[in-house]
Write a protein that holds these residues in place. Structure first.
Motif, short mmCIF file in Angstrom:
data_model
loop_
_atom_site.label_atom_id
_atom_site.label_comp_id
_atom_site.label_asym_id
_atom_site.label_seq_id
_atom_site.Cartn_x
_atom_site.Cartn_y
_atom_site.Cartn_z
N ASN A 326 -4.31 -66.94 -14.78
CA ASN A 326 -3.65 -67.77 -15.93
C ASN A 326 -4.36 -68.91 -16.36
OD1 ASN A 326 -0.72 -66.51 -14.35
ND2 ASN A 326 -1.48 -65.68 -16.13
N ALA A 327 -5.59 -69.27 -15.66
CA ALA A 327 -6.23 -70.58 -16.01
C ALA A 327 -6.33 -70.85 -17.51
CB ALA A 327 -7.48 -70.42 -15.46
N MET A 328 -6.77 -69.94 -18.39
CA MET A 328 -7.21 -70.58 -19.90
C MET A 328 -5.79 -70.34 -20.72
SD MET A 328 -10.13 -71.50 -20.39
CE MET A 328 -9.47 -71.71 -22.02
N GLU A 329 -5.00 -69.63 -20.32
CA GLU A 329 -3.80 -69.67 -20.86
C GLU A 329 -2.97 -71.07 -20.43
OE1 GLU A 329 -1.25 -65.65 -21.10
OE2 GLU A 329 -2.60 -65.76 -19.00
N ALA A 330 -2.93 -71.37 -19.43
CA ALA A 330 -2.61 -72.75 -19.00
C ALA A 330 -3.18 -73.92 -19.66
CB ALA A 330 -2.54 -72.95 -17.43
N ILE A 331 -4.60 -73.69 -19.63
CA ILE A 331 -5.43 -74.96 -20.07
C ILE A 331 -4.90 -74.94 -21.69
CG2 ILE A 331 -7.62 -75.60 -20.83
CD1 ILE A 331 -8.63 -74.38 -18.02
N LEU A 332 -4.96 -73.91 -22.46
CA LEU A 332 -4.58 -74.11 -23.60
C LEU A 332 -3.30 -74.73 -24.14
CD1 LEU A 332 -6.41 -70.51 -24.91
CD2 LEU A 332 -7.33 -73.10 -25.21
N ALA A 333 -2.54 -74.13 -23.45
CA ALA A 333 -1.09 -74.75 -23.51
C ALA A 333 -1.03 -76.08 -23.57
CB ALA A 333 -0.06 -74.02 -22.39
N LYS A 391 7.07 -77.78 -19.00
CA LYS A 391 7.78 -76.72 -19.76
C LYS A 391 6.76 -75.63 -20.21
CE LYS A 391 10.75 -75.89 -23.83
NZ LYS A 391 11.35 -76.42 -24.74
N GLU A 392 5.48 -76.13 -20.80
CA GLU A 392 4.32 -75.21 -21.03
C GLU A 392 3.93 -74.64 -19.92
OE1 GLU A 392 2.99 -74.78 -24.11
OE2 GLU A 392 4.71 -76.02 -24.94
N LEU A 393 3.84 -75.23 -18.80
CA LEU A 393 3.41 -74.28 -17.81
C LEU A 393 4.53 -73.54 -16.85
CD1 LEU A 393 0.94 -77.13 -16.10
CD2 LEU A 393 0.46 -75.24 -17.75
N ALA A 394 5.62 -73.57 -17.23
CA ALA A 394 6.60 -72.71 -16.77
C ALA A 394 6.34 -71.39 -16.79
CB ALA A 394 7.91 -73.30 -17.15
N PRO A 395 5.81 -70.70 -17.65
CA PRO A 395 5.70 -69.24 -17.44
C PRO A 395 4.70 -68.81 -16.55
CG PRO A 395 5.45 -70.07 -19.72
CD PRO A 395 5.71 -71.27 -18.92
N PHE A 396 3.96 -69.76 -16.09
CA PHE A 396 3.02 -69.28 -14.75
C PHE A 396 3.53 -69.80 -13.48
CE2 PHE A 396 0.86 -71.07 -18.87
CZ PHE A 396 0.48 -69.69 -19.34
N LYS A 397 4.78 -70.15 -13.45
CA LYS A 397 5.52 -70.62 -12.19
C LYS A 397 4.58 -71.52 -11.59
CE LYS A 397 7.28 -65.95 -11.21
NZ LYS A 397 7.78 -64.98 -10.50
N HIS A 401 1.46 -80.69 -7.36
CA HIS A 401 1.11 -81.36 -5.97
C HIS A 401 1.94 -81.99 -5.30
CE1 HIS A 401 -1.58 -83.85 -3.17
NE2 HIS A 401 -2.75 -83.15 -3.65
N TRP A 402 2.20 -81.93 -4.03
CA TRP A 402 3.33 -82.66 -3.45
C TRP A 402 3.14 -84.29 -3.38
CZ3 TRP A 402 7.68 -80.09 -2.72
CH2 TRP A 402 7.59 -78.78 -2.51
N GLY A 403 1.93 -84.81 -3.56
CA GLY A 403 1.60 -86.08 -3.50
C GLY A 403 1.56 -86.89 -4.95
N LYS A 404 1.74 -86.12 -5.95
CA LYS A 404 1.67 -86.68 -7.20
C LYS A 404 2.85 -86.58 -8.22
CE LYS A 404 -3.21 -86.18 -6.65
NZ LYS A 404 -4.77 -85.42 -6.89
N LEU A 405 2.86 -87.32 -9.13
CA LEU A 405 4.11 -87.21 -9.85
C LEU A 405 4.35 -85.92 -10.75
CD1 LEU A 405 3.20 -90.41 -11.93
CD2 LEU A 405 5.26 -90.27 -10.72
N PHE A 406 5.65 -85.60 -10.57
CA PHE A 406 6.33 -84.55 -11.19
C PHE A 406 7.78 -84.59 -11.34
CE2 PHE A 406 6.62 -83.22 -6.62
CZ PHE A 406 7.88 -82.80 -6.70
N THR A 407 8.36 -83.78 -12.14
CA THR A 407 9.82 -83.92 -12.45
C THR A 407 10.49 -82.50 -12.41
OG1 THR A 407 9.52 -83.71 -14.97
CG2 THR A 407 9.47 -86.04 -14.24
N ILE A 408 9.90 -81.52 -11.86
CA ILE A 408 10.23 -80.34 -11.57
C ILE A 408 11.51 -80.43 -10.93
CG2 ILE A 408 9.96 -78.11 -10.81
CD1 ILE A 408 6.99 -78.42 -11.63
#
Length: 448
Positions: A326-333, A391-397, A401-408
């Protein structure tokens, strides 16, 4: 030292820098991470110089966390009670040329181990962008480099030794412990104190790297696999503007007696005629040599030189893993969000990582692409952008990274790690009283 204002991040969030300084960890009686955006909850630190001392200190305290090189900018290593430092335990314990392994104190840094191995005729399979991080910390969080055939750094772990909550020594190995080993390697600091790590090694090799500029996104979309497979390790740096990738860093092995050739054009990108920094405005003086200049593996695989302290000022970082298919779909998202992202961004990096079998690895059972963001240190703004990206990357589950910022949210994290229930059980087995638990683990692993 002058007082500075630091952002205290929620312990449910994560961050880690690639360019921040390694100094100013302790000031005004407070401990901070190495970019200065996170202030730890206690300044109480006990140091151990031996495994016996480690066991004694683990038995002494009811709550404890190991504090390493402070490369995570979040609550994953935080404690409100007591820290344990193993900084003085950083030696090579044994090199086994026949088994192709090296056993080291877990707090040893890659920048210390790599030159030693090279002098002995050996190499590691990969390194992260920075060599200044500890081996134990990098493996515990599935830190990685790049390369379609290269697993993250934890995939080199052949065995490990842990001091459990009771102060007992427990050893685990790939050869003998099956699923328990797969659960333990990427342990997020929850199993105990890792004191020794045995790593796979291979014969040493020489590398060179070239950088290309202005790769059209259209070319990346059409030839993604070929571009990312063009070297042993390939990284794309982009600011998401102008429908192009700013820089392509290609690191390749050099066969003995052969020169490393580079064509003047690469899928529409032009060969750089001078050394570059991933952030174009910054000097490349601290970056590893480019222009195809040959050098040992450990002086080419990181982006930054081991002999220098990388510095570009303050920053925050996030990174998201998606299946490579799903690399390019995610990058374009993500590119569609460029107007929201760019005002707060220093640079993004896109890398590939091979699949592994570690339960809590973002690359568990899937070859992955990691989309990394180095942000300006403006948490109020970044905090608003991250949910948009997620939200944009959610379709790709997407997995962060455990050591970096996220809000999931924890519930979403749990749905993306099929082995998480079993991992919780293992944490409870090793640490029934929660000695090594903290707010980060309570929220993201044990929360709902």
């Amino acid at each position: 030292m002058q007082k500075r204002t630091f952002i205290k991040l929620s312990s449910s969030l994560l961050a880690a820098p690639i360019l921040a300084p390694l100094v100013s960890w302790i000031s005004d009686d407070k401990i901070k991470n190495w970019a200065g955006n996170y202030e730890y909850s206690t300044n109480k630190i006990s140091s151990a110089k031996s495994i016996q001392q480690t066991q004694e200190l683990v038995k002494k305290y009811s709550k404890l966390k190991v504090l390493g090189t402070r490369h995570c900018f979040n609550g994953i290593a935080d404690s409100k009670n007591q820290f344990l430092s193993l900084r003085e335990m950083d030696e090579v314990i044994a090199l086994d040329p026949k088994a192709h392994t090296v056993t080291v104190d877990a707090s040893m840094k890659y920048g210390q181990l790599a030159p030693y191995l090279d002098k002995k005729g050996f190499a590691l399979h990969n390194l992260a962008s920075l060599p200044h991080i500890s081996i134990a910390g990098a493996c515990a969080t599935a830190t990685h480099g790049s390369g379609v055939k290269n697993g993250n750094l934890s995939t080199a772990v052949a065995a490990m030794e842990i001091v459990t909550a009771k102060g007992e020594i427990r050893s685990l190995s790939r050869a003998k412990d099956g699923e328990a080993f797969k659960a333990a390697v990427v342990h997020l600091g929850g199993l105990g104190v890792v004191t020794k790590v045995t790593l796979d090694i291979q014969p040493t090799f020489t590398m060179g790297q070239h950088v290309y500029v202005d790769l059209p996104t259209a070319q990346l979309q059409e030839h993604f696999d070929a571009i990312m497979s063009s070297g042993y390790s390939v990284s794309l740096f982009t600011d998401w503007q102008k429908k192009r990738v700013n820089e392509v860093w290609i690191k390749r092995k050099i066969e003995k007696g052969k020169a490393l050739d580079a064509k003047p054009e690469f899928y529409g990108a032009k060969l750089a005629t001078k050394n570059l920094h991933p952030i174009a405005e910054l000097s490349p003086i601290h970056c590893t040599d480019q222009m195809g200049v040959p050098g040992p593996w450990y002086e080419r695989m990181p982006h930054f030189k081991m002999g220098f302290t990388p510095s570009s000022g303050k920053e925050l970082q996030s990174e998201y893993f998606v299946p490579r298919k799903n690399a390019m779909e995610a990058i374009l998202a993500v590119e569609r969000l460029r107007d929201s992202i760019s005002p707060h961004l220093q640079i993004s990096e896109i890398r590939t990582i091979d699949a592994d079998t570690f339960w809590m690895s973002p690359c568990y059972k899937q070859p992955s692409v990691a989309i990394h963001f180095t942000w300006k240190q403006d948490w109020a703004s970044v905090r608003k952008v991250l949910p948009m990206i997620e939200k944009e990357l959610a379709p790709f589950k997407v997995r962060p990274h455990w050591g970096k910022l996220f809000t999931i949210a924890p519930a979403q994290l749990h749905s993306r790690y099929e082995k998480l229930p079993e991992f919780r059980k293992m944490l409870q087995e090793y640490d029934p009283q929660g000695k090594f638990r903290n707010a980060f683990l309570d929220t993201n692993i044990f929360g709902s």
